[in-house]
Write an enzyme that holds these catalytic residues in place. Structure first.
Site, PDB file in Angstrom:
ATOM      1  N   ASP A 106     -37.292  13.004  59.596  1.00 24.95           N
ATOM      2  CA  ASP A 106     -36.396  13.867  58.597  1.00 24.95           C
ATOM      3  C   ASP A 106     -37.038  13.904  57.256  1.00 24.95           C
ATOM      4  O   ASP A 106     -37.729  13.338  56.632  1.00 24.95           O
ATOM      5  CB  ASP A 106     -35.284  12.619  58.271  1.00 24.95           C
ATOM      6  CG  ASP A 106     -34.170  13.317  57.453  1.00 24.95           C
ATOM      7  OD1 ASP A 106     -34.243  14.486  57.162  1.00 24.95           O
ATOM      8  OD2 ASP A 106     -33.154  12.620  57.111  1.00 24.95           O
ATOM      9  N   SER A 120     -33.390  18.281  55.702  1.00 25.47           N
ATOM     10  CA  SER A 120     -32.390  17.905  57.022  1.00 25.47           C
ATOM     11  C   SER A 120     -31.610  18.899  57.216  1.00 25.47           C
ATOM     12  O   SER A 120     -31.851  20.115  57.685  1.00 25.47           O
ATOM     13  CB  SER A 120     -31.869  16.752  56.510  1.00 25.47           C
ATOM     14  OG  SER A 120     -31.197  15.911  57.519  1.00 25.47           O
TER      15      SER A 120
END
EC number: 3.1.1.-
Length: 387
Positions: free
Chosen positions: A216, A77
């Site tokens: 993600d 991320s």
């Protein structure tokens, strides 16, 4: 005569021990791991700035960069974005961003990334357009193979239902993973409910089209990618002589620095078993991700700490984490100037805190110790290469 002989034996023993220590340090494999956490990436950004500054002082080199010292840099991320920033080359084949440019990056672009709300209840909170724009602007057409050191950036393919790990070492067998860095960075940051998933395509070794449908990286590796980064290093050990010292999971030959983006125990204080017994899916959905990430991050740290301690190498592993975030600093998408100032202060204050209850050494002292090891190792390898 006997005294002289004893003295010579002592000198030989000292030299042998010193030589062994240098050889051991030279063989060390160095790994940096950076957690996910949105705008809270300011916290590890502050730590990285301190570490790179120490390395520059020790080596008397203002151009020293973190990628010069770590064999593997991994992130998830926002940690994936930081990984790209410090490993993607500029026109001079040096990292396009110094560590002291990370925090200013968040202050400049964070408010725009987390301000383009779609306003849709049933869609992602942000449209992601500005995020993609700034990634393309900063990273250009650079691909994985051009990274200045080994990288490990995770994402999750929602079509194949499998994790996707972007590393240089996988490219020979899976050239389709040689994606553009901006596609990878957007994908690893595309947190469900926050940003739309990302589609892009590359080519296989046969020239066929290979499609990605990614979200993600925390979905694949949770927020703490330390185990992933270690796994990439140990996998390279099977093929790369530079990583040979950690074959058979020899963590004694590894230096691991893991940087968190902060966690909180606030949700523990506001919910009880009696209260949550009445909850349905919606109420659980609002907090379960936070609970899962905190628990998984803790377990990753617990496992790595245990392994390094069992090998009497606890000083080879350093987890830098703030465990007492409060208020707005717990939010991954609060990019107000006031909150970002608080996050920067959290990072600065963290340097002065003890590593643990059992270890009074401050994070600042521990990072200086790590920097010395990284600096000495680099010099040893440079000297060996010059012969």
């Amino acid at each position: 005569m006997a005294t002289t002989k004893s003295f010579l034996i002592l000198i030989v023993m000292i030299l042998a021990t010193t030589s062994s220590t240098f050889a051991s340090l030279e063989e060390m494999v160095t790994v940096l791991s950076i957690d996910g956490g949105g705008v809270k990436g300011i916290i590890p950004g502050t730590i990285l700035e301190f570490l790179e500054g120490q390395l520059q002082k020790m080596d008397n080199n203002a151009d020293a960069r973190l990628a010069d010292y770590f064999d593997v840099i991994g992130g998830t991320s926002t940690g994936g974005l930081l990984t790209a920033m410090i490993t993607t080359p500029n026109e001079n084949n040096r990292p396009f961003a110094a560590a002291n440019e990370i925090v200013p990056f968040y202050f400049e672009h964070g408010p725009h990334i987390f301000n383009s709300s779609t306003g849709q209840f049933f869609g992602p909170k942000y449209d992601g357009k500005y995020l993609m724009q700034v990634l393309q602007e900063k990273l250009g057409e650079t691909r994985v193979h051009q990274a200045l050191t080994e990288v490990a950036i995770s994402s999750f393919d929602i079509k194949t239902n499998k994790p996707v790990i972007f590393t240089k070492s996988n490219l020979a067998k899976s050239p389709e993973l040689d994606a553009k860095m901006y596609d990878i960075c957007y994908s690893t940051a595309a947190a469900p409910t926050y940003f739309p998933p990302h589609y892009f395509a590359t080519n296989t070794i046969n020239g066929d089209k290979y499609e990605f449908n990614l979200v993600d990286g925390a979905v694949a590796t949770v927020a703490d990618p330390a185990l992933l980064s270690v796994s990439v290093a140990t996998r390279r050990a099977q093929e790369d002589p530079a990583f040979a010292s950690i074959r058979s999971l020899n963590y004694k030959k590894m230096l691991l620095l893991s940087l968190g983006t902060g966690t909180t125990s606030e949700f523990d204080k506001t919910h009880t078993a009696e209260e949550t017994a009445k909850w349905g899916a919606l109420q659980w959905m609002l907090v379960i991700q936070q609970m899962t990430e905190a628990a998984s991050s803790y377990m990753t740290d617990y496992y790595l700490s245990t392994v390094f301690q069992d090998l009497h190498s606890q000083n080879n592993y350093l987890r830098v984490q703030e465990n007492a975030l409060t208020g707005t600093t717990t939010k991954a998408d609060d990019a107000s100037e006031a909150n970002m100032e608080l996050l920067a202060q959290v990072g600065e204050n963290l340097l002065k805190k003890p590593v643990s209850k059992d270890n009074p050494e401050t994070y600042e002292e521990a990072l200086k110790r790590f920097a010395k090891l990284l600096s000495d190792r680099k010099k040893l390898r440079a000297n060996k290469a010059s012969y």
